[in-house]
Design a protein around this motif. Structure first.
Motif, PDB file in Angstrom:
ATOM      1  N   THR A  94       0.828  -1.202   0.000  1.00 55.45           N
ATOM      2  CA  THR A  94       0.000   0.000   0.000  1.00 55.45           C
ATOM      3  C   THR A  94       0.868   1.259   0.000  1.00 55.45           C
ATOM      4  O   THR A  94       0.605   2.201  -0.749  1.00 55.45           O
ATOM      5  CB  THR A  94      -0.933  -0.016   1.227  1.00 55.45           C
TER       6      THR A  94
ATOM      7  N   LYS B 126      -7.710   0.270  -3.066  1.00 58.57           N
ATOM      8  CA  LYS B 126      -7.228   1.048  -1.927  1.00 58.57           C
ATOM      9  C   LYS B 126      -7.198   2.564  -2.100  1.00 58.57           C
ATOM     10  O   LYS B 126      -7.309   3.287  -1.126  1.00 58.57           O
ATOM     11  CB  LYS B 126      -5.819   0.580  -1.537  1.00 58.57           C
ATOM     12  N   THR B 147     -10.366  -4.312   2.601  1.00 56.10           N
ATOM     13  CA  THR B 147     -10.412  -3.160   1.701  1.00 56.10           C
ATOM     14  C   THR B 147     -10.607  -1.872   2.492  1.00 56.10           C
ATOM     15  O   THR B 147      -9.857  -0.906   2.308  1.00 56.10           O
ATOM     16  CB  THR B 147     -11.546  -3.332   0.668  1.00 56.10           C
TER      17      THR B 147
END
Lengths: 123, 227
Positions: A94, B126, B147
């Protein structure tokens, strides 16, 4: 009563979105609520719907957006089987992905603006 | 008593109000009200041995508002129409580049780190706003809870990175900065973009809706092709 009517309008768009999304399903998958969002934006742009007829209900939702995600997030309690290394991996992915996405978007947009919007600087 | 719908709704309201208060007091991006509310509720349920199913009775009442909330984003998009019209080409192409970057970095890194498909599907949305991220999970699969968690984490990373990007890359103009923040870090990043300037804030807000739409249209077919 006013705000209930406004919710009614929003729900009508949602339902219309579900119907159209269902029809488009064999070609492209678009969730009903997203289709409803697009229909709402189109109706507003074309003047078919006035902002005033959905404003209060919409702002109630939009101004408190993260509150409505509390129950979905508590679902984490029902999660099992995710180990610490997996959590570390998804957080690393991420982070790297967010940095590159931000940079690429800014870089491409800057390049394009130099090319296409020479006259119209709006800094 | 905890099986009454009032329980789940009330504890959500109280926990979120505390989260908001902490955010206002500290003004720190790490103090995300949703994150604080979730920690408080989970701690409360664990401490008193209340099952998740009891919380869910009331929680579902709040959860059902996500549908109308997603539809209401259409009004947010409409309110940004002037900015969108003025920078149509740069916005759409810039955002599409960002959406593709987000997708391919996740796929490449996931393959390298050997994540399973369920996890990859949960990570792909994301960078987009939570209601739209959940819509993507609905059609593309994945675990909705992961998520939501990664959407929050992305927003926090984005808000922390945004001011650094402004410092490190002076060649990027305000429009590009706003677009980049909204595309990579949705609403949480946008709250930082608004602090950076009016243009940054407006473009970042416009980018949230557009990036969400482009992601929902592009990701399911791309996923079929590349994973």
């Amino acid at each position: 009563m006013k705000i209930i009517n406004q919710f009614g309008v929003i729900l009508a768009f949602w339902l219309a979105g579900e119907a159209i999304g269902g029809l488009l399903n064999p070609i492209i998958k678009i969730p009903g609520a997203i289709m409803g969002m697009v229909l709402l934006a189109i109706a507003l742009s074309m003047g078919l719907l006035k902002e005033a007829s959905i404003k209060d209900a919409s702002d109630l939702l939009l101004n408190n957006i993260s509150f409505f995600f509390v129950p979905a997030s508590i679902g984490v309690l029902a999660l099992t089987g995710i180990t610490l290394p997996v959590i570390a991996k998804i957080i690393l992915i991420t982070l790297i992905s967010t940095i590159t996405t931000m940079w690429v978007t800014m870089w491409v947009t800057t390049k394009l603006m130099k090319r296409f919007e020479k006259g119209g600087r709006t800094e | 008593m905890t099986t009454s719908p009032a329980f789940g709704i009330l504890i959500s309201i109280i926990a979120y109000a505390i989260g908001l208060r902490i955010k206002e007091k500290t003004n720190n991006v790490l103090a995300n009200p949703l994150l604080i509310a979730v920690i408080i509720i989970i701690a409360f349920l664990k401490a008193f041995g209340i099952p998740y199913e009891h919380y869910k009775i009331g929680g579902d009442g709040i959860h059902y508002f996500l549908g109308p909330l997603t539809v209401a984003l259409g009004l947010m998009l409409f309110r940004q129409r002037a900015v969108i019209k003025a920078h149509m080409v740069s916005l759409v192409v810039g955002i599409t580049a960002g959406v593709l970057t987000s997708f391919f970095t996740i796929i490449a890194l996931s393959k390298w780190l050997k994540l399973d498909a369920e996890m990859v599907k949960s990570l792909v949305p994301k960078s987009i706003t939570t209601p739209m991220a959940l819509s993507l999970v609905e059609i593309n699969g994945g675990n909705a809870v992961i998520t939501i968690a990664m959407v929050i984490v992305t927003g926090i990373f984005g808000a922390l990175l945004a001011p650094l990007f402004v410092k490190w890359f002076p060649e990027f103009n305000a429009i590009a900065i706003g677009t980049g923040i909204g595309t990579s870090a949705h609403g949480v990043g946008t709250s930082k973009a608004i602090e950076l300037g009016e243009t940054e804030g407006a473009l970042s807000s416009a980018a949230i809706g557009l990036a969400g739409l482009i992601t929902i249209l592009l990701v399911p077919p791309l996923y079929q092709l590349f994973y």
